[in-house]
Scaffold this motif. Structure first.
Motif, mmCIF file in Angstrom:
data_model
loop_
_atom_site.group_PDB
_atom_site.id
_atom_site.type_symbol
_atom_site.label_atom_id
_atom_site.label_comp_id
_atom_site.label_asym_id
_atom_site.label_seq_id
_atom_site.Cartn_x
_atom_site.Cartn_y
_atom_site.Cartn_z
ATOM 1 N N UNK A 435 0.862 -1.181 0.000
ATOM 2 C CA UNK A 435 0.000 0.000 0.000
ATOM 3 C C UNK A 435 0.897 1.229 0.000
ATOM 4 N N UNK A 436 0.433 2.304 -0.638
ATOM 5 C CA UNK A 436 1.220 3.541 -0.682
ATOM 6 C C UNK A 436 1.074 4.268 0.651
ATOM 7 N N UNK A 437 2.227 4.613 1.276
ATOM 8 C CA UNK A 437 2.162 5.347 2.550
ATOM 9 C C UNK A 437 3.151 6.513 2.535
ATOM 10 N N UNK A 466 4.920 -3.056 2.365
ATOM 11 C CA UNK A 466 4.564 -4.434 1.994
ATOM 12 C C UNK A 466 3.533 -5.011 2.957
ATOM 13 N N UNK A 467 2.476 -5.605 2.376
ATOM 14 C CA UNK A 467 1.439 -6.257 3.182
ATOM 15 C C UNK A 467 1.619 -7.767 3.172
ATOM 16 N N UNK A 498 -3.644 0.459 -3.425
ATOM 17 C CA UNK A 498 -2.974 -0.841 -3.350
ATOM 18 C C UNK A 498 -2.136 -1.085 -4.606
ATOM 19 N N UNK A 499 -1.009 -1.729 -4.406
ATOM 20 C CA UNK A 499 -0.087 -2.016 -5.510
ATOM 21 C C UNK A 499 0.342 -3.469 -5.433
ATOM 22 N N UNK A 500 0.789 -3.995 -6.581
ATOM 23 C CA UNK A 500 1.330 -5.350 -6.557
ATOM 24 C C UNK A 500 2.552 -5.417 -7.471
ATOM 25 N N UNK A 515 2.603 -2.173 -9.917
ATOM 26 C CA UNK A 515 1.390 -1.778 -10.638
ATOM 27 C C UNK A 515 0.293 -1.417 -9.644
ATOM 28 N N UNK A 516 -0.385 -0.297 -9.900
ATOM 29 C CA UNK A 516 -1.515 0.093 -9.053
ATOM 30 C C UNK A 516 -2.715 -0.805 -9.391
ATOM 31 N N UNK A 517 -3.285 -1.477 -8.385
ATOM 32 C CA UNK A 517 -4.394 -2.385 -8.688
ATOM 33 C C UNK A 517 -5.728 -1.928 -8.118
ATOM 34 N N UNK A 518 -5.703 -1.031 -7.161
ATOM 35 C CA UNK A 518 -6.974 -0.648 -6.563
ATOM 36 C C UNK A 518 -6.780 0.531 -5.639
ATOM 37 N N UNK A 519 -7.869 1.272 -5.431
ATOM 38 C CA UNK A 519 -7.832 2.297 -4.384
ATOM 39 C C UNK A 519 -9.248 2.560 -3.905
ATOM 40 N N UNK A 520 -9.362 2.990 -2.678
ATOM 41 C CA UNK A 520 -10.669 3.410 -2.181
ATOM 42 C C UNK A 520 -10.476 4.467 -1.101
ATOM 43 N N UNK A 521 -11.577 5.167 -0.789
ATOM 44 C CA UNK A 521 -11.509 6.320 0.118
ATOM 45 C C UNK A 521 -12.279 6.021 1.400
#
Length: 569
Positions: A435-437, A466-467, A498-500, A515-521
């Motif tokens: 995840x981007x932090x 890293x998750x 989220x990235x993978x 690669x960016x795979x998803x995001x939410x707020x």
């Protein structure tokens, strides 16, 4: 009541079908499989994955009916209709979004989601009608069931989500009841079925009398040989019969249809000088029939004869005498109205596909896991050439097993998986997810261009936290938790991206291979505690789909998603 009612749909590249169970018993005998093709004097466990629409893109027919109707069409009528087959492969290895189109036999395109939705809608209605006819007046509707939809394990998460979207649009589940739809991975479903089979349930090399699940510690490879994909998973049986994945899903697109393609290329080579091309353009439905005959013949390991149709003969003989076409090719000869193909030539059509399967298996076996069995399942596993090849190549290392009616193993296992998805107790992560932090900026560690300032503090942006790591084992119920804080006191929302990557480690989210795979707020309306507000992120990686929930612990506001892998346009 509802949970013991399960319908599993095996939506295959070449053939599709469904099975169902109306009891909660854990036995193999109460899984009922629908049979297809009665109107054609057939009784098969699956129907061809073919779908027909009219010129207005309205659904007409699916399966054998779509195929036979299209085969009878002539000229302009055929060109006006949209006929799709093997369209599932459109989801393999492509970047998906809701606007992807696929091409029909007439060369025109349609929205892929619409095609898949119509197919699933037909299978849903057919299943409910069949079940209602057998439940003595008990009227059952979609929401009475847990639905299971099978997908290849090697598919990208976006393809799995695409199928979930199509199933929702088809009315299999509705908003709010999404958890009544279980996505099952095809080789896993087959594994769930095969681990319960007694020794006599397999065609090939015998093993000891116990079923695989009665011998904890047994390790085996399941090779799901489909029409489109070869899909491989590696399992170990745990105490109690649950399964542990030992190797992340692998495989390729070398399924049974690569053999069909080689056969068709050979026919084009025999009927040269444009003869085959003309035949294919003028009589597409006859080509379909020939390919269908070939699909049956390719299960044998011997010389085969294929009838040459009157129309193909006529087009050919306008060019030259029939026997002349066979003078320049090896492995085929003309036998008064039939094309005879030698056993050796037949085998050559399989070479590319078999080499692809062997390569994938060798990569797994050289990791020196303690594998005792290779299980071959799927419709393509019914080919003796494939079975003999795997046995010759790997039979000294492992016992090669193939269940009777290998094509049915997936859909039957999918019903059992629907009853108990936790039967696969742990899986290997296919990617490293992060995840981007932001972190406090440290000039000895961080890139200068990543620095940004809020208030009096310097932060470093775009850090990849890293998750879970590629190939890491994750339990099916395991939830990973992380706490995040806002970087600004008056921040009213937090965006989680989220990235993978296939790398084990990455430092920043904009590095190569990430690669960016998803995001939410997540909304954070209450700002009274400034930057001392916590947002808790909970992620489940261990099931067949990744889910994430983030909660603002001050306001209780949550953002929750099945991670959205469908790329935006």
């Amino acid at each position: 009541m509802g949970d013991s009612f399960v319908i599993a749909i095996d939506f295959g590249t070449a053939y599709s079908g469904y099975a169902f169970s109306l009891t909660s018993k854990e036995t193999q005998d109460d899984v009922f499989l629908n049979r297809w093709g009665k109107e054609l004097g057939l009784e098969t466990p699956k129907t061809p994955t073919c779908i027909l629409f009219n010129e207005k893109e309205e659904f007409l027919k699916f399966g054998y009916e779509a195929k036979t109707t299209y085969m009878k069409m002539r000229g302009e009528e055929a060109t006006n209709h949209y006929f799709f087959e093997a369209f599932k492969m459109a989801l393999y290895g492509t970047k998906l979004n809701k606007d992807v189109t696929i091409t029909a036999a007439n060369g025109k395109s349609m929205n892929a989601l619409k095609v898949f939705t119509s197919a699933l809608s037909y299978l849903k209605e057919n299943a409910l009608t069949t079940i209602s006819a057998n439940t003595a007046g008990m009227k059952l509707i979609a929401s009475d069931f847990t639905w299971v939809l099978t997908v290849p394990a090697i598919w990208d998460p976006s393809a799995k989500q695409f199928m979930r979207e199509a199933a929702t649009r088809a009315g299999i589940v509705t908003k709010g009841t999404e958890d009544k739809l279980v996505i099952a991975l095809e080789p896993e479903a087959a594994s769930v079925w095969c681990k319960k089979l007694p020794a006599e349930g397999f065609v090939t090399q015998n093993h000891n009398k116990d079923s695989l699940e009665q011998t904890p510690g047994t390790q085996y490879i399941v090779v799901d040989c489909g029409g489109g994909t070869i899909d491989i998973t590696v399992h170990e049986v745990l105490d109690g019969g649950a399964l542990k994945e030992l190797h992340k899903a692998s495989g390729n697109n070398m399924g049974g249809q690569t053999v069909d393609k080689k056969f068709k290329e050979f026919l084009r080579k025999i009927f040269c000088d444009g003869v085959w091309d003309e035949y294919e353009t003028k009589f597409p439905s006859e080509v379909q029939k020939m390919m269908y005959d070939f699909a049956v013949l390719k299960q044998e390991d011997e010389d085969v004869q294929i009838t040459c149709t009157f129309n193909l003969g006529e087009i050919a003989q306008r060019k030259k005498d029939m026997g002349k076409f066979f003078e320049t090719v090896q492995g085929a000869s003309w036998h008064g109205g039939s094309i005879k193909i030698t056993k050796e030539k037949m085998k050559s059509f399989f070479n590319e596909s078999l080499n692809g399967i062997s390569k994938s298996l060798r990569e797994i076996l050289k990791k020196a896991l303690n594998i005792q069995f290779i299980l071959l399942v799927g419709g393509y596993a019914e080919s003796k050439i494939l079975r003999f090849h795997i046995k010759a190549e790997f039979g000294l290392q492992c016992k090669v097993l193939c269940p009777f009616r290998a094509q049915e193993a997936i859909v039957r296992g999918a019903v059992q998986f629907g009853r108990n998805p936790e039967v696969v107790a742990s899986r290997k992560s296919a990617f490293t997810y992060g995840i981007a932090t932001c972190q406090s900026f440290d000039k000895s560690k961080h890139k200068a261009e990543k620095k940004f300032t809020t208030g009096e503090d310097d932060f470093c942006n775009d850090i990849f936290m890293k998750l879970v790591e590629i190939d890491e084992g994750v339990d099916c119920n395991e939830t990973k938790e992380h706490i995040f804080n806002p970087v600004e006191a008056d921040q009213t929302e937090m965006n989680l991206s989220f990235y993978r990557t296939e790398r084990k480690n990455a430092k920043y989210v904009d590095e190569w291979g990430v690669k960016n795979v998803a995001s939410f707020v997540v909304n954070m309306p209450d700002t009274t505690q400034g930057m001392k507000r916590d947002v808790r992120l909970e992620i489940r990686f261990g099931s067949t789909e990744i889910t994430a929930t983030a909660t603002d612990l001050v306001s209780g506001s949550t953002g929750s998603i099945k991670i959205d892998f469908l790329t935006k346009k």
